[in-house]
Enzyme design. Structure first.
Site, PDB file in Angstrom:
ATOM      1  CD  GLU A 125      -1.715  -2.429   1.212  1.00 38.67           C
ATOM      2  OE1 GLU A 125      -2.430  -3.289   0.675  1.00 38.67           O
ATOM      3  OE2 GLU A 125      -0.677  -2.711   1.864  1.00 38.67           O
ATOM      4  CG  HIS A 196     -11.584  -8.328   5.331  1.00 37.60           C
ATOM      5  ND1 HIS A 196     -10.803  -9.136   6.129  1.00 37.60           N
ATOM      6  CD2 HIS A 196     -11.020  -8.361   4.093  1.00 37.60           C
ATOM      7  CE1 HIS A 196      -9.825  -9.653   5.408  1.00 37.60           C
ATOM      8  NE2 HIS A 196      -9.934  -9.196   4.174  1.00 37.60           N
TER       9      HIS A 196
END
Length: 392
Positions: A125, A196
């Protein structure tokens, strides 16, 4: 792929049990004969445009454009397609993006535009966002995808210390990294647990120099995303992943932009103002319908859309009219968007208040798997907050 690893793990029998199927798993849900916490019926929900004539009458959208019935991920795909077709500077990349992405938002784009403009990246990321900043600094319009918002934290330094400070550091040179978009799916789906289900928007709303946007619906997502791509500021674009397939409405085929500086009054009212954004707006709508029926009141509903900078004047004007405010969001209560909105209302509309500002939000705890549904705002909690504001 991280999501595939997660699914594979969840499909395994758990220690101390003979089986662990989805049919027997104890997910939290509404109890039998519930009156308030019922499943949201997106197919008929009044916050979505279910006919072409309805959306064509709305002043934000093209009046003569044909429309098609799209869900959220299809509307985002349409916006990305338009941007790639009309501007050669637009790039799209991220983990599994060339394959269509985990949620299919980039489906077929690599085939149409080629691997030089739509491509996969390593699982880094920090690298994804750092590369995007460099591209934007050289005049490109990069759209970087973080596969889940939960994974963005390694890129936080790049966003805060590089992207947000770029224009300030450039001074009178006029340099900017406009066109930099960082898209990320966010929020609860009922079983995402620790990694998540997060909603990290408030971490970015503290930082001057980047815009933070969260759409509530397919038509909103298309217009806001195209406006973000055209904007001269870097934009964090959060997409409530539970809405990718659930929210379906008519979306204009033509390109259009929705202002990144304006909240929207979805329903007008005179007794209470409810302020929210993203998926909780649908929960708010259900709570408002029940409260109006039970308490004989009129409730105004506002969608912030842009979380930073946010439209203070629309919110303050509403609260000065109603005298009561309830702020709802899924992210944690501590130092959340609701805290900033409540403080602003206290500063700008204190003499109009008939009751303390109510906040309904996620708890200040991490997202547990079985108890996920209890951690985020539901209809009952919002209903109770409206009742408390009225009865104060």
């Amino acid at each position: 792929m991280r999501s595939l690893c997660r699914r594979a793990y969840l499909s395994l029998p758990q220690r101390g049990s003979h089986s662990f199927s989805t049919e027997t798993r104890a997910y939290s849900s509404h109890p039998p004969n519930a009156r308030l916490n019922l499943p949201i019926d997106y197919a008929t929900h009044p916050l979505l445009f279910h006919s072409s004539s309805a959306i064509q009458r709305h002043p934000q959208f093209p009046k003569e454009s044909s429309t098609s019935r799209l869900n959220l991920y299809q509307a985002i795909n349409g916006a990305l397609t338009h941007a790639l077709r009309t501007d050669e500077r637009v790039l799209l990349f991220g983990e599994d993006v060339a394959f269509g992405g985990v949620f299919r938002c980039s489906m077929n784009l690599a085939t149409e535009f080629g691997s030089e403009r739509v491509f996969n990246t390593p699982l880094s990321e920090q690298g994804i966002v750092g590369f995007a900043i460099g591209c934007a600094a050289q005049g490109m319009k990069p759209i970087a995808e973080i596969q889940f918002a939960d994974y963005v934290y390694p890129a936080f330094d790049q966003l805060v210390n590089e992207a947000a400070k770029w224009r300030y550091r450039e001074g009178s040179t006029g340099g900017n990294i406009g066109g930099l978009i960082v898209r990320m799916p966010c929020g609860s789906v009922g079983h995402g647990a620790l990694y998540h289900s997060q909603s990290p928007e408030s971490l970015f709303t503290h930082i001057p120099g980047i815009r933070v946007v969260m759409p509530r619906s397919p038509a909103q997502a298309k217009g806001l995303l195209l406006a973000a791509i055209a904007c001269n500021d870097p934009v964090i674009f959060l997409e409530p992943k539970i809405l990718y397939r659930a929210a379906v409405e008519q979306v204009p085929a033509e390109a259009y932009e929705i202002s990144l500086s304006e909240a929207e009054v979805l329903v007008e009212g005179k007794d209470v103002t409810v302020i929210s954004y993203g998926q909780p707006l649908y929960t708010c709508s259900s709570a408002i319908a029940a409260a109006e029926k039970d308490f004989d009141v009129s409730v105004e509903l506002i969608d912030l859309r842009s979380l930073y900078p946010w439209d203070r004047e629309t919110v303050l004007a509403s609260v000065r009219k109603t005298g009561r405010a309830v702020v709802v969001h899924e992210s944690m209560v501590n130092a959340g968007v609701g805290a900033e909105v409540a403080a602003t209302i206290q500063e700008g509309a204190f003499l109009s208040l008939e009751a303390p500002v109510q906040r309904v939000s996620g708890c200040a705890t991490h997202m547990g798997l079985v108890y996920e549904r209890f951690n985020i705002p539901d209809v009952t909690r919002i209903y109770d907050a409206i009742k408390k504001a009225i009865n104060f």
